[in-house]
Design a protein around this motif. Structure first.
Motif, PDB file in Angstrom:
ATOM      1  N   ALA A  33      -1.932   9.416  12.143  1.00 51.33           N
ATOM      2  CA  ALA A  33      -2.896   8.526  12.812  1.00 51.33           C
ATOM      3  C   ALA A  33      -2.440   7.075  12.720  1.00 51.33           C
ATOM      4  CB  ALA A  33      -4.275   8.696  12.182  1.00 51.33           C
ATOM      5  N   LYS A  34      -1.982   6.668  11.544  1.00 54.43           N
ATOM      6  CA  LYS A  34      -1.530   5.277  11.366  1.00 54.43           C
ATOM      7  C   LYS A  34      -0.198   5.035  12.069  1.00 54.43           C
ATOM      8  CE  LYS A  34      -2.203   2.179   9.337  1.00 54.43           C
ATOM      9  NZ  LYS A  34      -2.789   0.853   9.457  1.00 54.43           N
ATOM     10  N   GLN A  35       0.701   6.002  11.984  1.00 49.96           N
ATOM     11  CA  GLN A  35       2.011   5.806  12.621  1.00 49.96           C
ATOM     12  C   GLN A  35       1.839   5.644  14.125  1.00 49.96           C
ATOM     13  OE1 GLN A  35       4.627   8.961  11.316  1.00 49.96           O
ATOM     14  NE2 GLN A  35       4.750   8.164   9.232  1.00 49.96           N
TER      15      GLN A  35
ATOM     16  N   ILE B 219     -10.907   1.385   0.117  1.00 48.62           N
ATOM     17  CA  ILE B 219     -10.680   0.843   1.463  1.00 48.62           C
ATOM     18  C   ILE B 219      -9.652  -0.273   1.315  1.00 48.62           C
ATOM     19  CG2 ILE B 219     -11.670  -0.470   3.377  1.00 48.62           C
ATOM     20  CD1 ILE B 219     -14.187   1.098   3.159  1.00 48.62           C
ATOM     21  N   GLU B 220      -8.611  -0.220   2.136  1.00 45.99           N
ATOM     22  CA  GLU B 220      -7.634  -1.308   2.148  1.00 45.99           C
ATOM     23  C   GLU B 220      -7.918  -2.220   3.342  1.00 45.99           C
ATOM     24  OE1 GLU B 220      -3.427  -0.508   2.834  1.00 45.99           O
ATOM     25  OE2 GLU B 220      -2.931  -2.462   1.984  1.00 45.99           O
ATOM     26  N   VAL B 221      -7.875  -3.518   3.073  1.00 46.10           N
ATOM     27  CA  VAL B 221      -7.942  -4.513   4.141  1.00 46.10           C
ATOM     28  C   VAL B 221      -6.506  -4.967   4.391  1.00 46.10           C
ATOM     29  CG1 VAL B 221      -8.797  -6.787   4.821  1.00 46.10           C
ATOM     30  CG2 VAL B 221     -10.246  -5.251   3.447  1.00 46.10           C
ATOM     31  N   ILE B 222      -5.994  -4.653   5.566  1.00 49.16           N
ATOM     32  CA  ILE B 222      -4.636  -5.076   5.915  1.00 49.16           C
ATOM     33  C   ILE B 222      -4.743  -6.295   6.839  1.00 49.16           C
ATOM     34  CG2 ILE B 222      -3.430  -2.892   5.566  1.00 49.16           C
ATOM     35  CD1 ILE B 222      -3.849  -2.268   8.519  1.00 49.16           C
ATOM     36  N   ASP B 223      -3.724  -7.137   6.788  1.00 49.79           N
ATOM     37  CA  ASP B 223      -3.771  -8.374   7.575  1.00 49.79           C
ATOM     38  C   ASP B 223      -2.346  -8.763   7.916  1.00 49.79           C
ATOM     39  OD1 ASP B 223      -5.044 -10.555   8.785  1.00 49.79           O
ATOM     40  OD2 ASP B 223      -4.794 -11.806   6.996  1.00 49.79           O
TER      41      ASP B 223
ATOM     42  N   ALA C 208       0.851  -0.655  -6.487  1.00 50.23           N
ATOM     43  CA  ALA C 208       1.729  -0.594  -5.314  1.00 50.23           C
ATOM     44  C   ALA C 208       1.046   0.258  -4.252  1.00 50.23           C
ATOM     45  CB  ALA C 208       3.074  -0.002  -5.707  1.00 50.23           C
ATOM     46  N   LYS C 209       1.584   0.210  -3.039  1.00 54.52           N
ATOM     47  CA  LYS C 209       0.993   0.967  -1.938  1.00 54.52           C
ATOM     48  C   LYS C 209       2.079   1.650  -1.127  1.00 54.52           C
ATOM     49  CE  LYS C 209       0.096  -1.024   1.986  1.00 54.52           C
ATOM     50  NZ  LYS C 209      -0.435  -1.790   3.119  1.00 54.52           N
ATOM     51  N   VAL C 210       1.679   2.737  -0.557  1.00 54.16           N
ATOM     52  CA  VAL C 210       2.497   3.384   0.448  1.00 54.16           C
ATOM     53  C   VAL C 210       1.713   3.238   1.752  1.00 54.16           C
ATOM     54  CG1 VAL C 210       3.874   5.422   0.970  1.00 54.16           C
ATOM     55  CG2 VAL C 210       2.993   5.103  -1.332  1.00 54.16           C
ATOM     56  N   GLY C 211       2.387   2.921   2.817  1.00 54.73           N
ATOM     57  CA  GLY C 211       1.709   2.766   4.099  1.00 54.73           C
ATOM     58  C   GLY C 211       2.368   3.612   5.157  1.00 54.73           C
ATOM     59  N   LEU C 212       1.644   3.775   6.255  1.00 61.38           N
ATOM     60  CA  LEU C 212       2.149   4.532   7.399  1.00 61.38           C
ATOM     61  C   LEU C 212       2.548   5.949   6.989  1.00 61.38           C
ATOM     62  CD1 LEU C 212       4.157   1.611   9.037  1.00 61.38           C
ATOM     63  CD2 LEU C 212       1.913   2.478   9.711  1.00 61.38           C
ATOM     64  N   THR C 213       1.661   6.577   6.208  1.00 58.78           N
ATOM     65  CA  THR C 213       1.917   7.939   5.731  1.00 58.78           C
ATOM     66  C   THR C 213       1.143   8.985   6.526  1.00 58.78           C
ATOM     67  OG1 THR C 213       0.292   7.440   4.019  1.00 58.78           O
ATOM     68  CG2 THR C 213       2.591   7.391   3.359  1.00 58.78           C
TER      69      THR C 213
ATOM     70  N   ASN D  50       5.267  -7.382   3.246  1.00 61.80           N
ATOM     71  CA  ASN D  50       4.577  -6.620   2.187  1.00 61.80           C
ATOM     72  C   ASN D  50       3.587  -5.625   2.783  1.00 61.80           C
ATOM     73  OD1 ASN D  50       4.086  -5.822  -0.479  1.00 61.80           O
ATOM     74  ND2 ASN D  50       2.440  -7.307  -0.755  1.00 61.80           N
ATOM     75  N   THR D  51       4.017  -4.967   3.869  1.00 63.93           N
ATOM     76  CA  THR D  51       3.243  -3.893   4.526  1.00 63.93           C
ATOM     77  C   THR D  51       1.805  -4.320   4.837  1.00 63.93           C
ATOM     78  OG1 THR D  51       2.557  -2.802   2.464  1.00 63.93           O
ATOM     79  CG2 THR D  51       4.680  -2.155   3.369  1.00 63.93           C
ATOM     80  N   SER D  52       1.658  -5.562   5.261  1.00 61.87           N
ATOM     81  CA  SER D  52       0.357  -6.109   5.705  1.00 61.87           C
ATOM     82  C   SER D  52      -0.694  -6.149   4.589  1.00 61.87           C
ATOM     83  CB  SER D  52      -0.233  -5.314   6.883  1.00 61.87           C
ATOM     84  OG  SER D  52       0.680  -5.148   7.935  1.00 61.87           O
ATOM     85  N   ALA D  53      -0.285  -5.963   3.331  1.00 57.67           N
ATOM     86  CA  ALA D  53      -1.260  -5.915   2.234  1.00 57.67           C
ATOM     87  C   ALA D  53      -2.035  -7.225   2.159  1.00 57.67           C
ATOM     88  CB  ALA D  53      -0.548  -5.657   0.909  1.00 57.67           C
TER      89      ALA D  53
ATOM     90  N   CYS E 111      -9.334  -2.791   8.499  1.00 60.40           N
ATOM     91  CA  CYS E 111      -9.483  -2.012   7.265  1.00 60.40           C
ATOM     92  C   CYS E 111      -9.323  -0.532   7.543  1.00 60.40           C
ATOM     93  CB  CYS E 111     -10.798  -2.342   6.562  1.00 60.40           C
ATOM     94  SG  CYS E 111     -12.254  -1.648   7.343  1.00 60.40           S
ATOM     95  N   GLU E 112      -8.999   0.195   6.464  1.00 65.84           N
ATOM     96  CA  GLU E 112      -8.704   1.631   6.597  1.00 65.84           C
ATOM     97  C   GLU E 112      -9.038   2.336   5.285  1.00 65.84           C
ATOM     98  OE1 GLU E 112      -4.621   1.121   7.651  1.00 65.84           O
ATOM     99  OE2 GLU E 112      -3.923   1.128   5.573  1.00 65.84           O
ATOM    100  N   PRO E 113      -9.448   3.613   5.385  1.00 70.89           N
ATOM    101  CA  PRO E 113      -9.786   4.357   4.161  1.00 70.89           C
ATOM    102  C   PRO E 113      -8.536   4.878   3.457  1.00 70.89           C
ATOM    103  CG  PRO E 113     -10.149   5.746   6.088  1.00 70.89           C
ATOM    104  CD  PRO E 113      -9.687   4.414   6.610  1.00 70.89           C
TER     105      PRO E 113
ATOM    106  N   GLY F 196      -2.041   5.448   1.389  1.00 67.42           N
ATOM    107  CA  GLY F 196      -1.849   5.236   2.835  1.00 67.42           C
ATOM    108  C   GLY F 196      -3.141   5.448   3.603  1.00 67.42           C
ATOM    109  N   GLY F 197      -3.264   4.740   4.705  1.00 65.00           N
ATOM    110  CA  GLY F 197      -4.475   4.847   5.527  1.00 65.00           C
ATOM    111  C   GLY F 197      -4.598   6.261   6.096  1.00 65.00           C
ATOM    112  N   LEU F 198      -5.799   6.850   5.929  1.00 65.42           N
ATOM    113  CA  LEU F 198      -6.028   8.220   6.417  1.00 65.42           C
ATOM    114  C   LEU F 198      -6.290   8.264   7.913  1.00 65.42           C
ATOM    115  CD1 LEU F 198      -8.426   9.196   3.543  1.00 65.42           C
ATOM    116  CD2 LEU F 198      -6.477  10.609   4.195  1.00 65.42           C
TER     117      LEU F 198
HETATM  118  O1  0L1 Z   1      -1.124   2.450   5.722  1.00 65.98           O
HETATM  119  C1  0L1 Z   1      -0.864   1.223   5.609  1.00 65.98           C
HETATM  120  O2  0L1 Z   1      -1.260   0.556   4.648  1.00 65.98           O
HETATM  121  C2  0L1 Z   1      -0.044   0.592   6.680  1.00 65.98           C
HETATM  122  C3  0L1 Z   1       0.274  -0.816   6.433  1.00 65.98           C
HETATM  123  C4  0L1 Z   1       1.345  -1.331   7.339  1.00 65.98           C
HETATM  124  C5  0L1 Z   1       1.100  -1.189   8.785  1.00 65.98           C
HETATM  125  C6  0L1 Z   1      -0.133  -1.852   9.284  1.00 65.98           C
HETATM  126  O3  0L1 Z   1      -0.229  -3.071   9.226  1.00 65.98           O
HETATM  127  O4  0L1 Z   1      -0.984  -1.122   9.769  1.00 65.98           O
END
Ligand code: 0L1
Ligand code: MG
Length: 258
Positions: free
Chosen positions: A65-67, A135-139, A57-62, A156-159, A102-104, A229-231
């Protein structure tokens, strides 16, 4: 007003299958957060029924910088399936995705189940086998990567994809709040961060996930991979882009797009 959960789950799955961005759901209808999580669950149930397997599972927007980048100020939770795991050295195939970024990430590999309520960062560290860089690739399936909080939850939080570095450390071997990260794109420094960018400590994000799942009678499971979450702000992936994240103690992990 009640909305058709299955209709919107199919709407987002069509965007994935056709690699075509669609208008955010909230452009057409009001969407509550509980309904958004119901759409997310219906989508993941459909993936599992089609042969996918939940592996974490993932947590996002933590991170702030991402928010700030996405204009959404609350954390969100999503699912990781086996189809999303990108083995080391395997390129991100742009033809399979809509408009990836993508994000670390700091990644937790879980040794024990963890179920809220009341889970703390301390409990998370005790339940963690090891930590690695990722590294997460979001889409986002939405046009222009533009969405409200319920929209991104439903999606699904752009996963989309993620990859893990090969170095592992036990959670007591390094101070995760002080864990530095250099995020580089095509050899240029894009951003730097420390683990504390994630709600003060990355384990706090995982505790929030365990408490979120606990409210639905679910748990983080032993053996799961959890992204905290993306740093830093995410960067666009174009053909040939090579993004690397280099972490204190955890070494380097990279993705290349083609
Ligand atoms: O940190 C994250 O994985 C955010 C995902 C959801 C928001 C986005 O698409 O950037
Ligand atoms: Mg992320």
């Amino acid at each position: 007003m009640s909305i058709d959960i299955d209709h919107w789950a199919a709407y987002l799955q069509r965007a994935v299958d056709e690699r075509t961005a669609v208008p955010a759901i909230t452009k057409s209808t009001e969407l509550s957060l509980p309904d958004a999580y119901a759409i997310q669950q219906a989508s993941i149930d459909a993936r599992v029924a089609a042969g996918g397997r939940i592996i974490g599972a993932k947590v996002g927007l933590t991170s702030r910088a991402k928010q700030q980048q996405m204009g959404v100020s609350e954390p969100v939770y999503g699912w990781l399936t086996d189809e999303m795991l990108l083995p080391a050295e395997v390129p991100v195939s742009l033809s399979e995705l809509v408009h990836p970024r993508c994000e670390p990430e700091i990644v937790f590999l879980m040794a024990h189940d963890l179920q809220g309520p009341g889970v703390t960062a301390h409990d998370v560290l005790a339940a963690t086998e090891a930590v690695c860089g990722g590294i997460e690739v979001i889409d986002s399936r939405y046009e222009a990567f533009s969405f409200t909080l319920p929209d991104v939850v439903a999606d699904n939080t752009s996963a989309a994809r993620f990859t893990l570095g090969s170095n592992r450390v036990a959670p007591d071997e390094a101070d995760l709040a002080l864990m530095g990260c250099l995020f580089e794109v095509d050899g240029e420094l894009s951003a730097t961060a420390a683990g504390a960018a994630l709600m003060g400590h990355p384990a706090e994000c995982v505790a929030m996930l365990a408490n979120h799942l606990g409210r639905q009678g679910k748990a983080i499971e032993a053996g799961w991979i959890v992204l905290a979450g993306g740093l830093t702000p995410a960067v666009h992936l174009h053909a040939g882009t090579h993004a690397t994240a280099t972490y204190a103690h955890l070494g380097r992990v990279g993705v290349r797009a083609e």
